[in-house]
Design a protein around this motif. Structure first.
Motif, short mmCIF file in Angstrom:
data_model
loop_
_atom_site.label_atom_id
_atom_site.label_comp_id
_atom_site.label_asym_id
_atom_site.label_seq_id
_atom_site.Cartn_x
_atom_site.Cartn_y
_atom_site.Cartn_z
N VAL A 274 -1.65 -23.67 -17.07
CA VAL A 274 -0.89 -24.37 -16.03
C VAL A 274 -0.38 -25.68 -16.61
CG1 VAL A 274 -0.99 -25.45 -13.75
CG2 VAL A 274 -2.28 -23.35 -14.18
N TRP A 275 0.91 -25.97 -16.40
CA TRP A 275 1.49 -27.20 -16.89
C TRP A 275 2.61 -27.68 -15.96
CZ3 TRP A 275 3.09 -22.47 -18.38
CH2 TRP A 275 4.45 -22.22 -18.44
N SER A 276 3.00 -28.93 -16.14
CA SER A 276 4.16 -29.49 -15.45
C SER A 276 5.07 -30.08 -16.51
CB SER A 276 3.73 -30.55 -14.43
OG SER A 276 3.03 -31.59 -15.07
N SER A 277 6.33 -30.30 -16.14
CA SER A 277 7.29 -30.84 -17.09
C SER A 277 8.27 -31.74 -16.35
CB SER A 277 8.05 -29.71 -17.77
OG SER A 277 9.06 -30.22 -18.61
N ALA B 277 5.91 -32.03 -21.61
CA ALA B 277 5.17 -30.92 -20.99
C ALA B 277 3.71 -31.39 -20.93
CB ALA B 277 5.29 -29.66 -21.81
N PHE B 278 3.17 -31.45 -19.73
CA PHE B 278 1.81 -31.92 -19.52
C PHE B 278 0.94 -30.74 -19.14
CE2 PHE B 278 -1.55 -33.80 -16.83
CZ PHE B 278 -2.09 -34.66 -17.77
N PHE B 279 0.07 -30.33 -20.06
CA PHE B 279 -0.80 -29.19 -19.83
C PHE B 279 -2.04 -29.64 -19.08
CE2 PHE B 279 2.06 -27.82 -23.03
CZ PHE B 279 2.27 -26.49 -22.72
N GLU B 280 -2.26 -29.00 -17.91
CA GLU B 280 -3.32 -29.43 -17.00
C GLU B 280 -4.56 -28.55 -17.03
OE1 GLU B 280 -1.97 -30.68 -13.11
OE2 GLU B 280 0.09 -30.60 -13.85
N ARG B 281 -4.38 -27.22 -17.11
CA ARG B 281 -5.53 -26.31 -17.07
C ARG B 281 -5.27 -25.08 -17.92
NH1 ARG B 281 -9.43 -26.63 -13.01
NH2 ARG B 281 -10.54 -25.50 -14.65
N THR B 282 -6.35 -24.46 -18.38
CA THR B 282 -6.31 -23.13 -18.97
C THR B 282 -7.64 -22.46 -18.68
OG1 THR B 282 -5.78 -21.81 -20.92
CG2 THR B 282 -7.08 -23.81 -21.30
N GLY B 283 -7.59 -21.17 -18.43
CA GLY B 283 -8.80 -20.41 -18.08
C GLY B 283 -8.44 -19.26 -17.17
#
Length: 96
Positions: A75-78, A83-89
């Motif tokens: 999950v990311w925002s831009s 690009a700001f990566f917020e979560r992974t899993g």
């Protein structure tokens, strides 16, 4: 090309993925595609990684699947520059 930044929670998630021995090169490829920010890279993210926008509390962010590892998401925002990566899993780890 977008600048890439990682949130604190993403860094924790990354360590958890590393402990699970997930193929992190697949995650790095998704990050590279996001950072490239061309029509071709976005098309590949949509076609091969099911990229889409999120709604509700996550409105304004994007999500896609990493590789074909079942339920592994990022999950990311831009803002057009970063690009700001917020979560992974997994879905449960991110959205519980």
């Amino acid at each position: 090309m977008l600048e890439v930044e990682y949130g604190t929670q993403f860094k924790r998630d990354y360590k958890r993925c590393k402990k699970k021995h997930l193929p992190l090169h697949e995650l790095h490829e998704v990050i590279r595609l996001v950072a490239t920010d061309t029509d071709e890279s976005r098309d590949e993210l949509r076609r091969h990684h099911n990229m889409h926008t999120l709604q509700g509390a996550w409105k304004g962010r994007y999500e896609c699947h990493v590789a074909n590892i079942g339920n592994w998401l990022v999950v990311w925002s831009s803002n057009g520059m970063t690009a700001f990566f917020e979560r992974t899993g997994t879905h449960d780890e991110i959205f519980r």
